[in-house]
Design a protein around this motif. Structure first.
Motif, mmCIF file in Angstrom:
data_model
loop_
_atom_site.group_PDB
_atom_site.id
_atom_site.type_symbol
_atom_site.label_atom_id
_atom_site.label_comp_id
_atom_site.label_asym_id
_atom_site.label_seq_id
_atom_site.Cartn_x
_atom_site.Cartn_y
_atom_site.Cartn_z
ATOM 1 N N UNK A 38 0.239 -1.155 -0.153
ATOM 2 C CA UNK A 38 0.154 -0.171 0.119
ATOM 3 C C UNK A 38 0.706 1.185 0.176
ATOM 4 N N UNK A 39 2.074 1.003 0.387
ATOM 5 C CA UNK A 39 2.859 2.331 -0.049
ATOM 6 C C UNK A 39 4.848 1.798 -0.135
ATOM 7 N N UNK A 40 4.714 2.468 -1.695
ATOM 8 C CA UNK A 40 5.618 1.685 -2.330
ATOM 9 C C UNK A 40 6.764 2.364 -1.775
ATOM 10 N N UNK A 41 7.222 3.838 -1.412
ATOM 11 C CA UNK A 41 7.443 4.581 -0.970
ATOM 12 C C UNK A 41 8.346 4.345 -0.028
ATOM 13 N N UNK A 42 8.110 3.088 0.849
ATOM 14 C CA UNK A 42 8.651 2.544 1.906
ATOM 15 C C UNK A 42 9.701 1.726 2.086
#
Length: 282
Positions: free
Chosen positions: A151-155
């Motif tokens: 849900x948060x590919x930048x994490x």
């Protein structure tokens, strides 16, 4: 400095962070991520290429172990001079540019979906803090990895130990909202917010605004002078949250996955973009 050239313009790789910073300070809000990349753990993976002819421009190639970024600043004509002069162009990269520069890169790369993005900024003078009631500091990378899964590919779990994360918990202790930092640059006085996410069942309660406000407040307390984030330009709900906190639009840009041209045999195979990691808040 490492000078190279093509037939039209001399191109130089800058190896001194102070020299790079001088090229970036004319628009530090657009250059915020690049300024953060002047510090570790990013600096050792960053290559900054510049040219003054036919017009000033900077190109960053950030080659991290699991993904790559190409980012440009300056005149499209200058960027067009840098790209063919690079000794090694990435086969696949997350490309972040002002829209007017995109055609120059189309000579060398094929693009995936082109996402309309917005860079927003808040300062102590414009910040309208929301109540931080219920927002708690988060320190466990594994907990956040599970919360953000898919849900948060930048994490990146490393962001937790080197940055700031806040969350809100349900009565049973489970996270229902969280926000954090993609990067913090004490050198430049900048903080970059990202990975703002609220569980669908918990939306409509102002939790995204609450956790973002908590992160921004902590960054200002640490001495940051400007806080920035990226958001899709068509994400009306997120834009409303950030505007109510005092964030203002600095510029629009585009983001896409770029794959090298022209030899089809050198293009990435299926699955090679699995580690694509956009630097987006929400």
């Amino acid at each position: 400095m490492t000078p190279i050239s093509n037939r039209q313009a001399p191109v130089t790789r800058l190896t001194d962070p102070a020299a790079v910073q001088r090229w970036l300070e004319d628009d530090r809000r657009w250059c915020a991520y690049a300024l953060a990349d002047l510090e570790e753990p990013f600096w050792s993976h960053a290559a900054f290429w510049v040219t003054a002819q036919p017009a000033p421009a900077v190109l960053l190639h950030l080659a991290l172990p699991s993904w790559a970024v190409l980012w440009g600043h300056g005149a499209p004509a200058g960027l067009a001079a840098i790209v063919p002069a690079l000794p090694s162009r990435p086969r696949a990269a997350n490309l972040m540019l002002r829209a007017e520069a995109l055609p120059e890169f189309a000579r060398w790369y094929d693009f995936g979906e082109i996402e309309p993005m917005r860079r927003m900024v808040v300062t102590p003078a414009t910040f309208w803090p929301a109540s931080g009631a219920g927002a708690v500091r988060l320190h466990d990378p594994e907990e956040l990895t599970a919360f953000y899964a898919g849900r948060a590919p930048g994490y990146d779990p490393a962001q937790v130990t080197r940055g700031i994360y806040y969350g809100v918990r349900e009565a049973d202790g489970r996270l229902c909202a969280a926000a954090g930092t993609h990067a913090v640059s004490p050198r430049a006085g900048l903080g970059i917010v990202g990975n703002v996410f609220t569980e669908p069942a918990a939306r409509g309660q102002g939790l995204g605004r609450r956790v973002t406000a908590a992160v921004v407040t902590a960054l200002f307390e640490q001495g940051c002078r400007e806080i920035l984030l990226n958001v899709r330009a068509d994400n009306i709900a997120a834009l409303s949250v950030y505007t109510r906190l005092g964030f203002e639009t600095h510029c629009d840009f585009v983001e896409t996955v770029a794959t090298a041209r022209p030899a089809r045999s050198t293009l990435p195979q299926a699955g090679e973009h699995d580690h694509f990691s956009p630097r987006v808040a929400r």
